[in-house]
Design a protein around this motif. Structure first.
Motif, mmCIF file in Angstrom:
data_model
loop_
_atom_site.group_PDB
_atom_site.id
_atom_site.type_symbol
_atom_site.label_atom_id
_atom_site.label_comp_id
_atom_site.label_asym_id
_atom_site.label_seq_id
_atom_site.Cartn_x
_atom_site.Cartn_y
_atom_site.Cartn_z
ATOM 1 N N GLY A 263 4.867 -3.859 -11.603
ATOM 2 C CA GLY A 263 5.025 -2.591 -12.303
ATOM 3 C C GLY A 263 4.631 -1.373 -11.496
ATOM 4 N N ASN A 264 3.939 -1.608 -10.377
ATOM 5 C CA ASN A 264 3.444 -0.492 -9.559
ATOM 6 C C ASN A 264 3.677 -0.781 -8.077
ATOM 7 N N PRO A 265 4.928 -0.991 -7.672
ATOM 8 C CA PRO A 265 5.189 -1.423 -6.292
ATOM 9 C C PRO A 265 4.746 -0.423 -5.223
ATOM 10 N N LYS A 266 4.912 0.857 -5.479
ATOM 11 C CA LYS A 266 4.520 1.859 -4.482
ATOM 12 C C LYS A 266 2.996 1.942 -4.360
ATOM 13 N N THR A 267 2.328 1.937 -5.497
ATOM 14 C CA THR A 267 0.859 1.971 -5.486
ATOM 15 C C THR A 267 0.308 0.727 -4.813
ATOM 16 N N TYR A 268 0.900 -0.401 -5.114
ATOM 17 C CA TYR A 268 0.472 -1.672 -4.529
ATOM 18 C C TYR A 268 0.655 -1.646 -3.012
ATOM 19 N N ARG A 269 1.832 -1.204 -2.544
ATOM 20 C CA ARG A 269 2.085 -1.140 -1.099
ATOM 21 C C ARG A 269 1.104 -0.196 -0.416
ATOM 22 N N ALA A 270 0.822 0.922 -1.050
ATOM 23 C CA ALA A 270 -0.112 1.887 -0.472
ATOM 24 C C ALA A 270 -1.509 1.283 -0.353
ATOM 25 N N PHE A 271 -1.913 0.521 -1.353
ATOM 26 C CA PHE A 271 -3.235 -0.084 -1.326
ATOM 27 C C PHE A 271 -3.343 -1.107 -0.203
ATOM 28 N N VAL A 272 -2.353 -1.971 -0.066
ATOM 29 C CA VAL A 272 -2.386 -2.989 0.990
ATOM 30 C C VAL A 272 -2.347 -2.328 2.366
ATOM 31 N N ALA A 273 -1.547 -1.287 2.507
ATOM 32 C CA ALA A 273 -1.488 -0.562 3.779
ATOM 33 C C ALA A 273 -2.829 0.083 4.096
ATOM 34 N N ALA A 274 -3.509 0.569 3.059
ATOM 35 C CA ALA A 274 -4.823 1.179 3.249
ATOM 36 C C ALA A 274 -5.838 0.158 3.748
ATOM 37 N N LEU A 275 -5.741 -1.079 3.271
ATOM 38 C CA LEU A 275 -6.634 -2.128 3.745
ATOM 39 C C LEU A 275 -6.424 -2.389 5.233
ATOM 40 N N ALA A 276 -5.161 -2.417 5.650
ATOM 41 C CA ALA A 276 -4.853 -2.602 7.072
ATOM 42 C C ALA A 276 -5.393 -1.431 7.894
ATOM 43 N N ASP A 277 -5.280 -0.218 7.351
ATOM 44 C CA ASP A 277 -5.837 0.954 8.025
ATOM 45 C C ASP A 277 -7.353 0.813 8.183
ATOM 46 N N ALA A 278 -7.998 0.324 7.130
ATOM 47 C CA ALA A 278 -9.454 0.169 7.160
ATOM 48 C C ALA A 278 -9.874 -0.878 8.185
ATOM 49 N N ALA A 279 -9.131 -1.985 8.256
ATOM 50 C CA ALA A 279 -9.447 -3.024 9.237
ATOM 51 C C ALA A 279 -9.321 -2.485 10.651
ATOM 52 N N GLN A 280 -8.277 -1.727 10.893
ATOM 53 C CA GLN A 280 -8.073 -1.127 12.216
ATOM 54 C C GLN A 280 -9.216 -0.152 12.544
ATOM 55 N N PHE A 281 -9.631 0.628 11.563
ATOM 56 C CA PHE A 281 -10.714 1.599 11.751
ATOM 57 C C PHE A 281 -12.015 0.891 12.119
ATOM 58 N N ILE A 282 -12.354 -0.168 11.375
ATOM 59 C CA ILE A 282 -13.619 -0.878 11.618
ATOM 60 C C ILE A 282 -13.635 -1.501 13.004
ATOM 61 N N ASN A 283 -12.536 -2.142 13.368
ATOM 62 C CA ASN A 283 -12.476 -2.807 14.669
ATOM 63 C C ASN A 283 -12.567 -1.812 15.826
ATOM 64 N N ALA A 284 -12.069 -0.601 15.601
ATOM 65 C CA ALA A 284 -12.091 0.424 16.650
ATOM 66 C C ALA A 284 -13.373 1.251 16.626
ATOM 67 N N ASN A 285 -14.028 1.323 15.451
ATOM 68 C CA ASN A 285 -15.183 2.205 15.285
ATOM 69 C C ASN A 285 -16.322 1.510 14.531
ATOM 70 N N PRO A 286 -16.915 0.465 15.105
ATOM 71 C CA PRO A 286 -17.961 -0.257 14.376
ATOM 72 C C PRO A 286 -19.174 0.611 14.037
#
Length: 358
Positions: A263-286
């Motif tokens: 029911g919320n495909p755009k919101t869902y995609r944005a959330f999953v993409a945000a998680l990937a962004d967060a993982a990239q941030f942590i690995n680059a900036n511990p």
């Protein structure tokens, strides 16, 4: 408004506080989740695209969510989808409360262990169809004891109590049962269950550090387990989840109902993409990630210890689940879930971000 339990240091009356808290948790967990659901149902009935309510718990295992929240990655990814997303963050303790909140409609995304995910996937199959959204990374979980006589799980007795975020549901509870099955056989998988007790990680860590309470063991997660080892010279590791599960594994995950995802495909995609962004941030900036954890959680943890945990080679921040299927097979084998998963893809949604999972 987020519901939070916090305790960062032992106090003189801790034993009495622990007893009262244990009683209140055992009697009030269901009512707590119900009250939470009611508070949301009044102000937030079924909603359309552009809103998401996320339930998390305690520890560095939720660092992806902490970073996504602090850096507003969900909102940024939402704008790419043409949405102005509002994110509500709720903090609970224990897989039972998390699952109750999800099924009652109080939250849209639940954060808990693989054990609670498999439990709710099994119970909602063919109905709400709850499945995994993403992993929050691979982190080893330690069973720590301050009892010098406890060297292995076989040394726990009726005089010991092992603190867990939720009895029989949390991933710690399931990994402990899995370890028991490997030692004594599947028929005795629940041999240590009578010794377990529900207690939020911060309070369990305080009990292990202080000593002198009925809590002599805590199957926790970072950073609480590291704080225990540093704070009490008697504290030692009895069990490492990686040893039970056969290597690095995604102990903590996020999951949602099929209805919310569809029911919320755009919101869902944005959330999953945000998680990937967060993982990239942590690995680059511990270092920056450590500061975010301290700020977001109002934590008093030693910063150097926190950075050490984040930089631990055994810790991997990634969104694709890893090494979850063995636990799923065990839970079906001993009858705690009725539906037999053929692969990990049975209990995770099919998404590009998690395609490399296991």
């Amino acid at each position: 408004m987020p519901f939070r339990f916090r305790s960062t240091a032992a106090r003189p009356s801790f034993a009495r506080r622990c007893t009262a808290l244990l009683l209140s948790l055992s009697m009030g967990a269901a009512g707590f989740a119900t009250g939470l659901a009611a508070s949301f149902s009044v102000s937030a009935p079924a909603h359309a695209e552009g809103r998401i309510r996320v339930a998390e718990q305690f520890g560095i295992v939720y660092l992806l969510l902490n970073v996504a929240r602090d850096q507003q990655f969900v909102e940024k990814e939402g704008r790419k989808e043409g949405l102005d997303i509002k994110v509500d963050w709720v903090q609970l303790s224990g897989g039972s409360a998390i699952n109750d909140a999800l099924l009652s409609g109080a939250v849209d995304i639940a954060g808990a262990g693989v054990g609670p995910l498999l439990t709710i996937w099994d119970r909602t199959r063919g109905r709400q169809n709850v499945k995994g959204v993403a992993s929050l990374g691979n982190l080893p979980y330690y069973l720590v004891s301050n009892n010098p006589n406890v060297k292995t799980i076989a040394d726990f007795t009726e005089k010991d109590r092992i603190a867990l975020p939720a009895v029989n549901v949390s991933v710690q509870a399931r990994v402990l049962q899995y370890a028991a099955a490997k030692r004594w056989g599947d028929k005795d998988y629940n041999r240590l269950d009578p010794y377990t007790q529900a207690l939020p990680h911060p309070d369990a860590a305080a009990a292990i550090i202080a000593g002198g309470t009925e809590i002599t063991g805590h199957f926790g997660n970072p950073p609480f387990q590291e704080q225990e080892l540093a704070g009490n010279p008697k504290a030692h590791i009895v069990l490492n989840s990686y040893d039970v599960l056969g290597g690095p594994s995604s102990a903590t995950v996020l999951y949602a109902t099929e209805k919310f995802r569809n029911g919320n495909p755009k919101t869902y995609r944005a959330f999953v993409a945000a998680l990937a962004d967060a993982a990239q941030f942590i690995n680059a900036n511990p270092q920056a990630a450590a500061d975010i954890y301290i700020r977001t959680n109002q934590s008093k943890i030693d910063r150097n210890l926190l950075v050490k945990i984040i930089a631990n080679p055994q810790v991997q921040f990634k969104v694709a689940p890893q090494n979850t299927f063995g636990l799923a097979q065990f839970m079906h084998r001993v009858g705690v879930i009725k539906n037999e998963p053929v692969s990990w893809k049975d209990y995770f949604f099919d998404d590009p971000a998690t395609a490399a999972g296991s």
